[in-house]
Design an enzyme around this catalytic site. Structure first.
Site, PDB file in Angstrom:
ATOM      1  N   TYR A 131       0.824  -1.092   0.017  1.00 39.85           N
ATOM      2  CA  TYR A 131      -0.033  -0.173  -0.122  1.00 39.85           C
ATOM      3  C   TYR A 131       0.875   1.322   0.054  1.00 39.85           C
ATOM      4  O   TYR A 131       2.029   1.211   0.860  1.00 39.85           O
ATOM      5  CB  TYR A 131      -0.826  -0.163   1.182  1.00 39.85           C
ATOM      6  CG  TYR A 131      -1.678   1.273   1.669  1.00 39.85           C
ATOM      7  CD1 TYR A 131      -2.802   1.671   0.370  1.00 39.85           C
ATOM      8  CD2 TYR A 131      -1.576   1.929   2.508  1.00 39.85           C
ATOM      9  CE1 TYR A 131      -3.640   2.708   0.581  1.00 39.85           C
ATOM     10  CE2 TYR A 131      -2.048   3.396   2.615  1.00 39.85           C
ATOM     11  CZ  TYR A 131      -3.237   3.608   1.863  1.00 39.85           C
ATOM     12  OH  TYR A 131      -4.067   4.393   1.864  1.00 39.85           O
ATOM     13  N   ASP A 187       9.193   3.019  -0.465  1.00 41.16           N
ATOM     14  CA  ASP A 187       8.149   3.532   0.197  1.00 41.16           C
ATOM     15  C   ASP A 187       8.378   3.082   1.780  1.00 41.16           C
ATOM     16  O   ASP A 187       8.192   2.005   2.127  1.00 41.16           O
ATOM     17  CB  ASP A 187       6.756   3.039  -0.152  1.00 41.16           C
ATOM     18  CG  ASP A 187       5.812   3.927   0.768  1.00 41.16           C
ATOM     19  OD1 ASP A 187       5.979   4.353   1.798  1.00 41.16           O
ATOM     20  OD2 ASP A 187       4.529   3.565   0.480  1.00 41.16           O
ATOM     21  N   LYS A 206       4.638   8.849   8.910  1.00 40.75           N
ATOM     22  CA  LYS A 206       4.410   8.171  10.054  1.00 40.75           C
ATOM     23  C   LYS A 206       5.333   8.450  11.376  1.00 40.75           C
ATOM     24  O   LYS A 206       5.325   9.717  12.001  1.00 40.75           O
ATOM     25  CB  LYS A 206       4.365   6.691  10.186  1.00 40.75           C
ATOM     26  CG  LYS A 206       3.158   6.254   9.084  1.00 40.75           C
ATOM     27  CD  LYS A 206       2.661   4.977   9.052  1.00 40.75           C
ATOM     28  CE  LYS A 206       1.328   4.689   8.587  1.00 40.75           C
ATOM     29  NZ  LYS A 206       1.417   4.416   7.232  1.00 40.75           N
TER      30      LYS A 206
HETATM   31  C1  LIG Z   1       0.500   4.635   5.845  1.00 40.50           C
HETATM   32  C2  LIG Z   1       1.287   4.377   4.630  1.00 40.50           C
HETATM   33  C3  LIG Z   1       1.294   5.317   3.360  1.00 40.50           C
HETATM   34  C4  LIG Z   1       0.101   6.425   3.473  1.00 40.50           C
HETATM   35  O1  LIG Z   1       0.588   7.592   4.512  1.00 40.50           O
HETATM   36  P1  LIG Z   1      -0.828   8.476   4.882  1.00 40.50           P
HETATM   37  O2  LIG Z   1      -0.166   9.435   5.806  1.00 40.50           O
HETATM   38  O3  LIG Z   1      -1.800   7.626   5.550  1.00 40.50           O
HETATM   39  O4  LIG Z   1      -1.221   9.181   3.571  1.00 40.50           O
HETATM   40  C5  LIG Z   1       1.942   5.136   2.396  1.00 40.50           C
HETATM   41  N1  LIG Z   1       2.838   3.954   2.375  1.00 40.50           N
HETATM   42  C6  LIG Z   1       3.007   3.162   3.339  1.00 40.50           C
HETATM   43  C7  LIG Z   1       3.863   2.389   3.230  1.00 40.50           C
HETATM   44  C8  LIG Z   1       2.220   3.372   4.566  1.00 40.50           C
HETATM   45  O5  LIG Z   1       2.468   2.457   5.635  1.00 40.50           O
END
Ligand SMILES: *Cc1c(COP(=O)(O)O)cnc(C)c1O
Length: 428
Positions: A143, A238, A266
């Site tokens: 994701y 990511d 995060k």
């Molecule tokens: C949480 C997450 C996102 C999205 O971040 P948001 O701050 O919720 O938009 C993208 N990539 C990864 C791997 C994530 O865990």
């Protein structure tokens, strides 16, 4: 008599779709009433009925130093008193960029944004702008936020482009997105061989945390790095979840790999909205205002959010921070595994740094298909038994869990004791 949680959920659904502002919070996967949180401290949070829970989501990762850490709260209060947002640059942003570049050496230049979604979406645009190519590759089960071109699942076969995972995403928007299997080096090689020179970028969670925890093998990641270099494809890690979570330098530090671009989020916001994307200076120099790739944000680098992020980045550099986080997380997954075994429940668990996965399957999954084969009903029973016992795990079988520096031995032991009872119920 209904509880306050039930009242709030009923009311919330009248004015907010599903009653929540982000879908997983709604408990639809596990059933039951979501807990409305009123306060949090250290490893705990409390709901509207004043029930206390040991929290293993930590705001889905950010709360790595524990909730409401006094130093973070103080920094936020002090920053807030100086003004909430200026729409003009601040020294805090300079310091934060310097800190990120120092801690993640592949990041030579960085731009701050407000969400992980923005970070990955912007990295993607940059990769396309820099290469002049349209096609992108992602992996099934990873994701990357909710940008249109990333809400895609695999098509019917290799080299068929994907299908949208959301209504409202035009086929046209995703016709350039190819979805491959996680940890399948052979498929990756074949794909590059056939269309490598058309691929702008590959985006990957180097430790996947959004299909439950799934590790990428080092061999797979090194193959990916080699192919991207060979074909002039931008490699995007990511690390919105894994960054500052699996190790101080993220998953790239664990594997000794330099991606071209990295998305962060995060943990770097420490609970407030800060995310970032950065990487090779020659790429980042193509961003507006000096380059042709446009990206902007009214609240990007917000001073209050940066204060929370910088203080968190300082706290995680305390000597032994990640050693101890890793030890506690290992203690948790080993304790849960032993408890399941005692009860004769098919279960296993894994962890990387302060992130863990629980699986109701015989072996630790390495692909999305293996994750999907786990026993979801058993997970849901376990989740509710633990919730009733005051332990809050992610309310879905396909999410990772998170430990903070405030999860001490007593907290871990209490969790394992509750799990013994829960597993015994599952077996019985
Ligand atoms: C949480 C997450 C996102 C999205 O971040 P948001 O701050 O919720 O938009 C993208 N990539 C990864 C791997 C994530 O865990």
């Amino acid at each position: 008599m209904t509880s306050k949680n039930q009242d709030l959920f009923a009311r919330a659904q009248l004015t907010t779709p599903g009653g929540v502002n982000s879908p997983v919070r709604a408990f639809r996967s596990v059933g039951g009433t979501p807990r409305f949180i009123t306060r949090a401290e250290g490893p705990y949070f409390w709901d509207a009925d004043d029930c206390r829970y040991i929290d293993y989501i930590g705001s889905w990762g950010p709360a790595i130093v524990g909730h409401a850490h006094p130093e973070v709260v103080k920094a936020v209060q002090q920053a807030a008193a100086r003004g909430l947002s200026f729409g003009a640059p601040t020294e805090g942003e300079v310091l934060m960029a310097e800190e990120i570049c120092r801690l993640v050496p592949s990041v030579e230049q960085v731009r701050l944004v407000s969400s992980g979604t923005e970070a990955t979406m912007s990295a993607l645009r940059l990769a396309r702008g820099a290469t002049g190519r349209d096609k992108i590759v992602k992996f099934e089960g990873c994701y990357h936020g909710h940008a249109d071109s990333l809400l895609v699942k695999a098509g019917s076969g290799l080299l068929t482009f994907g299908n949208p995972t959301s209504a409202g995403v035009p086929e046209d928007f995703i016709k350039h997105t190819l979805v491959l299997d996680y940890n399948n080096s052979r498929q990756l090689e074949e794909t590059f061989k056939s269309i490598g020179h058309d691929i702008a970028c590959v985006i990957i969670e180097p430790v996947a945390g959004n299909m439950n925890l799934v590790r990428a093998s080092s061999e797979f990641l090194h193959t990916l790095r080699r192919l991207c270099t060979e074909y002039g494809t931008v490699l995007i890690f990511d690390e919105v979840m894994s960054g500052f979570r699996v190790a101080l330098g993220g998953a790239q530090a664990l594997h000794g790999i330099r991606p071209d671009l990295t998305a962060l989020g995060k943990v770097i916001g420490g609970g407030l909205p800060v995310a970032a994307f950065g990487g090779r200076a020659d790429l980042m120099q193509q961003m507006a205002p000096i380059g042709a790739v446009y990206q902007a944000g009214t609240l990007s680098g917000n001073p209050v959010a940066v204060a929370a992020g910088m203080t968190t980045l300082k706290l995680i550099q305390a000597p032994g921070f990640y050693d101890s986080l890793g030890v506690q997380t290992t203690k948790l997954v080993q304790g849960l595994t032993a408890a399941a075994k005692e009860a004769g429940v098919t279960f296993c668990a894994d962890s990387v740094g302060g992130m863990f996965g629980l699986y109701f399957s015989a072996t630790v999954p390495t692909t999305y298909a293996e994750i999907m084969a786990g026993d979801k009903d058993k997970f849901n029973l376990f989740f509710h038994a633990m919730l009733d016992a005051g332990v809050y795990f992610a309310p879905a079988a396909f999410e990772a869990g998170f430990v903070s520096a405030q999860h001490d031995d007593a907290v871990i032991d209490a969790t394992i004791a509750a799990a013994r009872t829960a597993f015994a119920q599952l077996a019985g």
